[in-house]
Motif scaffolding. Sequence first.
Motif, mmCIF file in Angstrom:
data_model
loop_
_atom_site.group_PDB
_atom_site.id
_atom_site.type_symbol
_atom_site.label_atom_id
_atom_site.label_comp_id
_atom_site.label_asym_id
_atom_site.label_seq_id
_atom_site.Cartn_x
_atom_site.Cartn_y
_atom_site.Cartn_z
ATOM 1 N N VAL A 114 0.852 -1.197 0.000
ATOM 2 C CA VAL A 114 0.000 0.000 0.000
ATOM 3 C C VAL A 114 0.886 1.245 0.000
ATOM 4 C CG1 VAL A 114 -1.952 -1.115 1.124
ATOM 5 C CG2 VAL A 114 -0.188 -0.054 2.520
ATOM 6 N N PRO A 115 0.408 2.340 -0.579
ATOM 7 C CA PRO A 115 1.217 3.558 -0.660
ATOM 8 C C PRO A 115 1.122 4.413 0.609
ATOM 9 C CG PRO A 115 -0.805 3.878 -1.856
ATOM 10 C CD PRO A 115 -0.820 2.457 -1.367
ATOM 11 N N GLU A 116 1.554 3.850 1.723
ATOM 12 C CA GLU A 116 1.554 4.626 2.963
ATOM 13 C C GLU A 116 2.841 4.351 3.721
ATOM 14 O OE1 GLU A 116 -0.926 1.658 5.891
ATOM 15 O OE2 GLU A 116 -2.073 3.110 4.738
ATOM 16 N N ASP A 117 3.365 5.387 4.339
ATOM 17 C CA ASP A 117 4.595 5.300 5.134
ATOM 18 C C ASP A 117 5.778 4.734 4.350
ATOM 19 O OD1 ASP A 117 3.210 6.271 7.377
ATOM 20 O OD2 ASP A 117 2.572 4.247 7.934
ATOM 21 N N SER A 131 5.007 10.200 -5.023
ATOM 22 C CA SER A 131 4.360 10.197 -6.334
ATOM 23 C C SER A 131 4.452 8.814 -6.973
ATOM 24 C CB SER A 131 5.057 11.220 -7.234
ATOM 25 O OG SER A 131 4.625 11.114 -8.553
ATOM 26 N N ARG A 132 3.579 8.558 -7.951
ATOM 27 C CA ARG A 132 3.664 7.311 -8.718
ATOM 28 C C ARG A 132 4.807 7.358 -9.722
ATOM 29 N NH1 ARG A 132 -1.869 5.640 -11.193
ATOM 30 N NH2 ARG A 132 -0.511 3.969 -11.862
ATOM 31 N N ASP A 133 5.219 8.554 -10.096
ATOM 32 C CA ASP A 133 6.351 8.733 -11.008
ATOM 33 C C ASP A 133 7.592 9.013 -10.172
ATOM 34 O OD1 ASP A 133 4.867 8.486 -13.450
ATOM 35 O OD2 ASP A 133 4.049 10.472 -13.041
ATOM 36 N N LYS A 134 8.562 8.113 -10.260
ATOM 37 C CA LYS A 134 9.755 8.209 -9.437
ATOM 38 C C LYS A 134 11.006 8.213 -10.312
ATOM 39 C CE LYS A 134 7.524 5.750 -5.648
ATOM 40 N NZ LYS A 134 7.240 6.891 -4.837
ATOM 41 N N SER A 135 12.069 8.819 -9.798
ATOM 42 C CA SER A 135 13.371 8.803 -10.454
ATOM 43 C C SER A 135 14.371 8.208 -9.485
ATOM 44 C CB SER A 135 13.803 10.205 -10.841
ATOM 45 O OG SER A 135 12.969 10.736 -11.833
ATOM 46 N N PHE A 136 15.211 7.324 -10.010
ATOM 47 C CA PHE A 136 16.228 6.659 -9.211
ATOM 48 C C PHE A 136 17.596 6.887 -9.830
ATOM 49 C CE2 PHE A 136 12.438 4.245 -8.187
ATOM 50 C CZ PHE A 136 12.557 4.051 -6.822
ATOM 51 N N ARG A 137 18.624 6.776 -8.997
ATOM 52 C CA ARG A 137 20.005 6.830 -9.480
ATOM 53 C C ARG A 137 20.758 5.669 -8.828
ATOM 54 N NH1 ARG A 137 21.779 12.026 -8.459
ATOM 55 N NH2 ARG A 137 22.309 11.440 -6.346
ATOM 56 N N VAL A 138 21.622 5.027 -9.589
ATOM 57 C CA VAL A 138 22.466 3.961 -9.051
ATOM 58 C C VAL A 138 23.712 4.613 -8.480
ATOM 59 C CG1 VAL A 138 23.747 1.858 -9.573
ATOM 60 C CG2 VAL A 138 21.589 2.323 -10.741
#
Length: 86
Positions: free
Chosen positions: A43-46, A76-83
């Motif tokens: 679920v999208p909480e915490d 947000s549902r749109d996320k950006s990640f970096r390695v």
Amino acid sequence: MKLPDLSHLAAPGTSFDVRVTPRASAERVLVEGGLIRVAVTAVPEDGKATRAVIKLLAKAIGVPKSRLLLIRGETSRDKSFRVEPR
């Protein structure tokens, strides 16, 4: 669950965007037209859904979870990640 091979994203400094679907019926990672979609049952909480996304992506990329840094989209549902480097 079969994950796609995302090992081309394992190089340190690589950034990529992800579209997240929380509360999905099954966990999966899809690549559609260059867009990475991650469905998680959490679920999208915490931050539960975000942690589940990091776990799935790390497995698909072949890096430890600690090397994936969320750089945008914490709630947000749109996320950006970096390695990150080791």
